[in-house]
Write an enzyme that holds these catalytic residues in place. Structure first.
Site, short mmCIF file in Angstrom:
data_model
loop_
_atom_site.label_atom_id
_atom_site.label_comp_id
_atom_site.label_asym_id
_atom_site.label_seq_id
_atom_site.Cartn_x
_atom_site.Cartn_y
_atom_site.Cartn_z
N GLU A 161 -33.16 -12.60 -14.57
CA GLU A 161 -33.07 -11.20 -13.98
C GLU A 161 -31.68 -11.03 -13.62
O GLU A 161 -31.11 -11.62 -14.52
CB GLU A 161 -33.60 -11.32 -12.64
CG GLU A 161 -32.87 -12.43 -11.63
CD GLU A 161 -33.43 -12.65 -11.01
OE1 GLU A 161 -35.19 -12.86 -10.17
OE2 GLU A 161 -33.27 -12.79 -9.28
N TYR B 236 -40.65 -16.10 -5.31
CA TYR B 236 -39.60 -15.56 -5.34
C TYR B 236 -38.81 -15.18 -6.02
O TYR B 236 -37.87 -14.33 -7.05
CB TYR B 236 -38.50 -16.72 -4.78
CG TYR B 236 -37.06 -15.99 -4.28
CD1 TYR B 236 -36.19 -16.97 -5.39
CD2 TYR B 236 -36.27 -15.82 -3.60
CE1 TYR B 236 -35.27 -16.91 -6.04
CE2 TYR B 236 -34.73 -15.91 -3.61
CZ TYR B 236 -34.69 -16.06 -4.71
OH TYR B 236 -32.98 -16.29 -4.86
N ASP C 108 -37.77 -9.86 -9.11
CA ASP C 108 -37.41 -8.78 -9.80
C ASP C 108 -37.42 -8.97 -11.16
O ASP C 108 -36.06 -9.06 -11.74
CB ASP C 108 -36.39 -8.49 -9.15
CG ASP C 108 -35.75 -7.04 -9.93
OD1 ASP C 108 -34.68 -6.72 -9.39
OD2 ASP C 108 -36.93 -6.69 -10.20
N PRO D 150 18.58 -32.48 -2.39
CA PRO D 150 19.25 -30.78 -1.53
C PRO D 150 17.57 -30.23 -2.22
O PRO D 150 16.62 -30.28 -3.47
CB PRO D 150 20.30 -30.16 -2.55
CG PRO D 150 20.68 -31.33 -2.26
CD PRO D 150 19.38 -33.00 -2.67
N GLY E 190 15.10 -29.17 -9.09
CA GLY E 190 13.78 -29.47 -9.96
C GLY E 190 13.35 -30.07 -9.56
O GLY E 190 12.29 -30.38 -10.24
N LYS E 191 12.77 -31.26 -8.82
CA LYS E 191 11.91 -31.99 -7.71
C LYS E 191 10.70 -31.78 -7.84
O LYS E 191 9.47 -32.48 -8.67
CB LYS E 191 11.95 -32.69 -6.82
CG LYS E 191 13.86 -32.83 -6.34
CD LYS E 191 13.65 -33.18 -5.18
CE LYS E 191 13.94 -32.94 -3.44
NZ LYS E 191 14.21 -31.63 -3.72
#
Length: 359
Positions: A59, A107, A111, A236, A240-241
């Site tokens: 279906e 069920y 359809d 800081p 790029g950590k």
């Protein structure tokens, strides 16, 4: 019946799967295969269980894609512990026990666009009703309603929709629990990992510290009984950590909070990013690279994670330095299980001019 439980093994899930039932309800989502092809495959696959009846219906779904339902009835209970037992080619069959075959068949046939049948349907046995008496109407219990929903639902969305229409008060007051059960009934199929972060070359005064940690903890497998060591990087922002830590391979990544429901057992390592020391759950187990420990996911049941020892990379900015919040006992454990790298002014985990290295 189909059951699930906790397990630390399994490529696709941490659950233990078991199906044993003479009546099986299958759903193949987004599957364009012909019903006859599916039916003949199921007949050959379950020959040892003596298939008596197979119904396959194709279906259209609401999004326009095809999907197929199948009802399989065997003389002997079909038994498997492989949740992919009924897979056909690359199409995964969702397995449910068809406790009410009449309702499942009704069920499936609601359809149909295409249909294929083989054998003789075995109707569900009904209770005896004396002649002249009408069977009494019995209101289903909540357990029966939920059993029907779990039997018929084919996706998380359909499951939650059926709960909402059948049990509106429970849906409104316990939605978090239903969302959790939906995720357990219809788990995501793990996809092959693709690293979204390019590798970077770092600009550090002491590269050896990082290199000496990488080889035994990321690039080499554990020796029997051996535990990895974690890595703590403090410095800081915009150095790029994060990009560097996430470029090393498959990993669990947590920022601001830890969500255990998404824990990946195939990960090589963990990344804890910008989570203060006092707000990091199970920090001792993460830092100590422990395995097989119990966690408590939000809105979920307690579960066991970490079937193997993997390291954790902890990233912190200077204002959230973990060492400042530790007691002497914490520091002693930390130093025994974790290497540390404190970024000096000007140090970065990328070369100047590299893209994507500003995190």
């Amino acid at each position: 019946m189909s059951t699930v439980g906790s397990s630390s093994e399994g490529r696709h899930s941490v659950r233990c799967f078991r199906h044993r039932n003479a009546n099986t309800f299958l759903t193949y989502s987004k599957c364009p295969l012909e019903p006859e092809f599916i039916g003949e495959h199921l007949f050959r696959l379950t020959r040892e269980y003596e298939p008596a009846y197979i119904l396959v219906v194709r279906e259209t779904h609401t999004d326009g894609t095809w999907h197929c339902h199948a009802l399989l009835q065997c003389i002997k209970p079909c038994t498997t512990r492989d949740e992919r037992y009924f897979d056909i080619d690359r199409y995964h069959g969702n397995i449910q026990s068809a406790k009410s075959t009449d309702k499942v068949r009704e069920y499936i046939l609601k359809d149909p666009k295409d249909k294929w049948e083989k054998g003789t349907y075995i109707p569900r046995k009904k209770s005896f009703v004396p002649p002249g008496k009408e069977p009494a109407e019995k209101k289903p219990t909540k357990d029966e309603v939920m059993r029907e929903i779990m039997t018929h639902a084919t996706s998380r969305e359909e499951y939650l929709s059926l709960v909402q229409s059948s049990l509106p008060y429970d849906w409104a007051t316990k939605l978090n629990y239903f969302e959790y059960s939906a995720s357990r009934l219809f788990p995501d199929i793990a996809e092959p990992y693709t690293n979204p972060h390019p590798t970077t070359e770092y600009d550090l005064h002491c590269n050896e510290t990082i290199e000496d940690w990488l080889k035994p903890n990321i690039y080499q497998q554990n020796a029997p009984g051996e535990r990895k060591r974690s890595l703590y990087i403090c410095g800081p922002t915009r150095t790029g950590k994060t990009s560097w830590a996430r470029s090393l391979g498959r990993h669990n990544y947590w920022q601001n909070n830890i969500d255990w429901s998404s824990y990946d057992e195939e990960a090589q390592y963990n990344v804890v990013d910008d989570i203060p020391f006092k707000f990091c759950p199970c920090r001792k187990r993460l830092v100590g690279c422990q395995k097989d420990y119990i966690v408590n996911p939000k809105y979920g049941k307690r579960r066991k994670v970490a079937s193997k020892s993997i390291p954790t990379i902890i990233l912190a900015n200077e204002d959230e330095d973990w060492l400042k919040d530790m007691t002497p006992a914490h520091v002693e454990y930390f130093e025994a299980n974790c290497d540390q790298y404190i970024l000096l002014p000007g140090e970065k985990f990328y070369k100047t001019g590299e893209a994507g290295g500003s995190i």
